[in-house]
Write an enzyme that holds these catalytic residues in place. Structure first.
Site, PDB file in Angstrom:
ATOM      1  N   ARG A  47      -9.751 -18.797 -58.504  1.00 40.23           N
ATOM      2  CA  ARG A  47      -9.957 -20.198 -58.897  1.00 40.23           C
ATOM      3  C   ARG A  47     -11.417 -20.435 -59.279  1.00 40.23           C
ATOM      4  O   ARG A  47     -11.713 -21.097 -60.272  1.00 40.23           O
ATOM      5  CB  ARG A  47      -9.524 -21.096 -57.744  1.00 40.23           C
ATOM      6  CG  ARG A  47      -9.664 -22.593 -57.988  1.00 40.23           C
ATOM      7  CD  ARG A  47      -8.984 -23.324 -56.832  1.00 40.23           C
ATOM      8  NE  ARG A  47      -9.397 -24.708 -56.703  1.00 40.23           N
ATOM      9  CZ  ARG A  47      -8.838 -25.721 -57.376  1.00 40.23           C
ATOM     10  NH1 ARG A  47      -7.872 -25.482 -58.232  1.00 40.23           N
ATOM     11  NH2 ARG A  47      -9.246 -26.964 -57.175  1.00 40.23           N
TER      12      ARG A  47
ATOM     13  N   HIS B  27      -8.982 -18.032 -53.740  1.00 32.47           N
ATOM     14  CA  HIS B  27      -9.976 -18.991 -54.229  1.00 32.47           C
ATOM     15  C   HIS B  27     -11.010 -18.305 -55.109  1.00 32.47           C
ATOM     16  O   HIS B  27     -11.682 -18.964 -55.898  1.00 32.47           O
ATOM     17  CB  HIS B  27     -10.646 -19.709 -53.060  1.00 32.47           C
ATOM     18  CG  HIS B  27     -11.114 -21.087 -53.403  1.00 32.47           C
ATOM     19  ND1 HIS B  27     -10.247 -22.155 -53.533  1.00 32.47           N
ATOM     20  CD2 HIS B  27     -12.344 -21.577 -53.677  1.00 32.47           C
ATOM     21  CE1 HIS B  27     -10.932 -23.235 -53.853  1.00 32.47           C
ATOM     22  NE2 HIS B  27     -12.205 -22.910 -53.951  1.00 32.47           N
TER      23      HIS B  27
ATOM     24  N   LYS C 121      -3.623 -31.630 -54.128  1.00 35.91           N
ATOM     25  CA  LYS C 121      -3.785 -32.233 -52.812  1.00 35.91           C
ATOM     26  C   LYS C 121      -3.509 -33.729 -52.875  1.00 35.91           C
ATOM     27  O   LYS C 121      -3.835 -34.400 -53.851  1.00 35.91           O
ATOM     28  CB  LYS C 121      -5.209 -31.986 -52.296  1.00 35.91           C
ATOM     29  CG  LYS C 121      -5.493 -30.534 -51.948  1.00 35.91           C
ATOM     30  CD  LYS C 121      -6.889 -30.377 -51.370  1.00 35.91           C
ATOM     31  CE  LYS C 121      -7.149 -28.937 -50.951  1.00 35.91           C
ATOM     32  NZ  LYS C 121      -8.516 -28.765 -50.391  1.00 35.91           N
TER      33      LYS C 121
ATOM     34  N   TYR D 139     -12.715 -39.455 -66.059  1.00 31.19           N
ATOM     35  CA  TYR D 139     -11.651 -38.521 -66.382  1.00 31.19           C
ATOM     36  C   TYR D 139     -10.531 -39.152 -67.192  1.00 31.19           C
ATOM     37  O   TYR D 139      -9.743 -38.430 -67.816  1.00 31.19           O
ATOM     38  CB  TYR D 139     -11.070 -37.909 -65.099  1.00 31.19           C
ATOM     39  CG  TYR D 139     -12.066 -37.056 -64.370  1.00 31.19           C
ATOM     40  CD1 TYR D 139     -12.955 -36.237 -65.055  1.00 31.19           C
ATOM     41  CD2 TYR D 139     -12.146 -37.083 -62.985  1.00 31.19           C
ATOM     42  CE1 TYR D 139     -13.877 -35.457 -64.383  1.00 31.19           C
ATOM     43  CE2 TYR D 139     -13.066 -36.306 -62.305  1.00 31.19           C
ATOM     44  CZ  TYR D 139     -13.923 -35.492 -63.016  1.00 31.19           C
ATOM     45  OH  TYR D 139     -14.837 -34.732 -62.354  1.00 31.19           O
TER      46      TYR D 139
ATOM     47  N   HIS E 273     -10.370 -31.852 -59.193  1.00 33.62           N
ATOM     48  CA  HIS E 273     -11.451 -32.269 -58.303  1.00 33.62           C
ATOM     49  C   HIS E 273     -11.928 -33.683 -58.579  1.00 33.62           C
ATOM     50  O   HIS E 273     -12.974 -34.083 -58.085  1.00 33.62           O
ATOM     51  CB  HIS E 273     -12.648 -31.318 -58.451  1.00 33.62           C
ATOM     52  CG  HIS E 273     -12.495 -30.058 -57.661  1.00 33.62           C
ATOM     53  ND1 HIS E 273     -13.405 -29.033 -57.719  1.00 33.62           N
ATOM     54  CD2 HIS E 273     -11.545 -29.659 -56.791  1.00 33.62           C
ATOM     55  CE1 HIS E 273     -13.022 -28.047 -56.924  1.00 33.62           C
ATOM     56  NE2 HIS E 273     -11.897 -28.408 -56.353  1.00 33.62           N
TER      57      HIS E 273
ATOM     58  N   ARG F  26      -4.673 -23.536 -57.031  1.00 35.72           N
ATOM     59  CA  ARG F  26      -4.743 -23.018 -55.672  1.00 35.72           C
ATOM     60  C   ARG F  26      -3.489 -22.207 -55.406  1.00 35.72           C
ATOM     61  O   ARG F  26      -2.436 -22.449 -56.008  1.00 35.72           O
ATOM     62  CB  ARG F  26      -4.845 -24.160 -54.661  1.00 35.72           C
ATOM     63  CG  ARG F  26      -6.045 -25.081 -54.844  1.00 35.72           C
ATOM     64  CD  ARG F  26      -5.996 -26.249 -53.870  1.00 35.72           C
ATOM     65  NE  ARG F  26      -7.143 -27.135 -54.003  1.00 35.72           N
ATOM     66  CZ  ARG F  26      -7.188 -28.189 -54.810  1.00 35.72           C
ATOM     67  NH1 ARG F  26      -6.119 -28.494 -55.547  1.00 35.72           N
ATOM     68  NH2 ARG F  26      -8.263 -28.946 -54.876  1.00 35.72           N
TER      69      ARG F  26
END
Length: 344
Positions: free
Chosen positions: A291, A288, A217, A323, A314, A193
């Site tokens: 991205r 974005h 984030k 993950y 994400h 980002r």
């Protein structure tokens, strides 16, 4: 919405009777949409509260006034003269009218209808709190959800044009030109980002092994491989440009610097991208977009969707266990075989 002549003002005398007048209305200069009804008077009292107690900006108050004027007209047409008479079905009917339109108004989009409903919900919450009504008929009426629009991914050829236009003609070797090229190469090469990119410090880079540590984030960090093009662009910036930019400031750890030697802002990075897009004759390109293009091109190249989600940061709570099986080495291998500018 509707136009018209200036509305009369609503003060203490315009409040609903026999309910007590809220103290905030005593100083209210805000106009009521329709003082011909008790509902209109209640709206005037609410607008006064927003103007005096909440201090809303003039443009915001104007939007509220237009939306609530139409609300009063629709409810008056349904025979709801007082705010306490309005039911949940009346509020839903108002929302339906906004979405379908009428003889005097075109249908509103989901976003515009949601904005209008926010004004209505605020009105009824205020009326309940101030004793102007015994119930809140809008509490369970949810605003429509605008359709979620994913940014359009640009083609690889368009990415190449954009990156080639990163520097203004004639100054690709200047400090600013090298910085801008490095920034755009890193954005596309990592899928970061724009806020993550400008938040990078020099120590977040491992150019020898081709990784960058990104703080996403919620403070969640992730390690993302970067290809040779991005590594070379960033290395050229660090060696030939960043020292010159840093000399104008007090020094600091930020990777991307502005002309004053401070950390490049999000707005500054956005202007870099916009200028490059204009030079490349590309429209509707946003940070974005790069991205999204990063993810799309990886998937087109055969990357597993789980790896792409990890690269983008994400991972949700429900997929964290999946993950954990994606190692840094696997990320690097998939990136090297799938990303158009990995070149490894």
């Amino acid at each position: 919405m509707m136009g018209g002549s200036p509305e009369p003002t609503a003060g203490r005398g315009a409040a609903l009777s026999p309910s007590p007048t809220p103290r905030s209305a005593a100083r209210t200069p805000a106009p009521a949409p329709d003082t011909g009804s008790a509902l209109g008077s209640a709206v005037g009292t609410y607008l006064g509260h927003l103007a005096v107690e909440r201090g809303l900006a003039a443009n915001t108050l104007s939007s509220y006034r237009r939306d609530l004027r139409r609300y009063v007209q629709i409810q008056d047409g349904r025979g709801r003269g007082a705010i306490g008479d309005v039911t949940e079905d009346d509020v839903r009917a108002y929302l339906l009218t906004l979405r379908e339109g009428d003889d005097d108004h075109p249908p509103l989009s989901a976003g515009s209808a949601a904005r209008a409903l926010v004004a209505v919900r605020g009105l009824h919450r205020f009326a309940l709190r101030e004793g102007l009504a015994a119930h809140d008929p809008a509490a369970d009426v949810k605003p429509p959800t605008p359709p979620r629009r994913l940014p359009k991914a640009i083609s690889l050829d368009e990415v190449e044009r954009l990156l080639a236009a990163a520097s203004a003609p004639g100054d690709p070797g200047t400090a600013r030109g090298l910085r801008d090229r490095a920034l755009l190469e890193l954005l596309y090469g990592s899928g970061a980002r724009i806020s993550e990119a400008v938040g990078l410090d020099v120590d977040d880079l491992d150019l020898a092994d081709g990784f960058v540590r990104v703080a996403g984030k919620g403070g969640k960090a992730r390690v993302v491989p970067i290809g040779d093009y991005a590594r070379e662009a960033v290395d050229a910036y660090l060696v030939r440009a960043r020292p010159e930019l840093a000399a104008a400031g007090r020094g600091g750890p930020a990777l991307f610097l502005n002309a004053r030697g401070g950390r490049l802002s999000r707005q500054g990075a956005w202007m870099v991208l916009r200028a490059a897009a204009d030079r490349a004759h590309l429209s509707e390109v946003s940070p974005h977009t790069l991205r999204h293009s990063f993810a799309t091109h990886l998937l087109d190249g055969g990357a597993d969707v789980r790896v792409v989600q990890e690269l983008l940061g994400h991972a949700s709570v429900t997929t964290t266990q999946v993950y954990t099986l994606v190692t840094v080495q696997l990320l690097r291998e998939v990136y090297a075989t799938s990303h158009p500018r990995a070149r490894t």
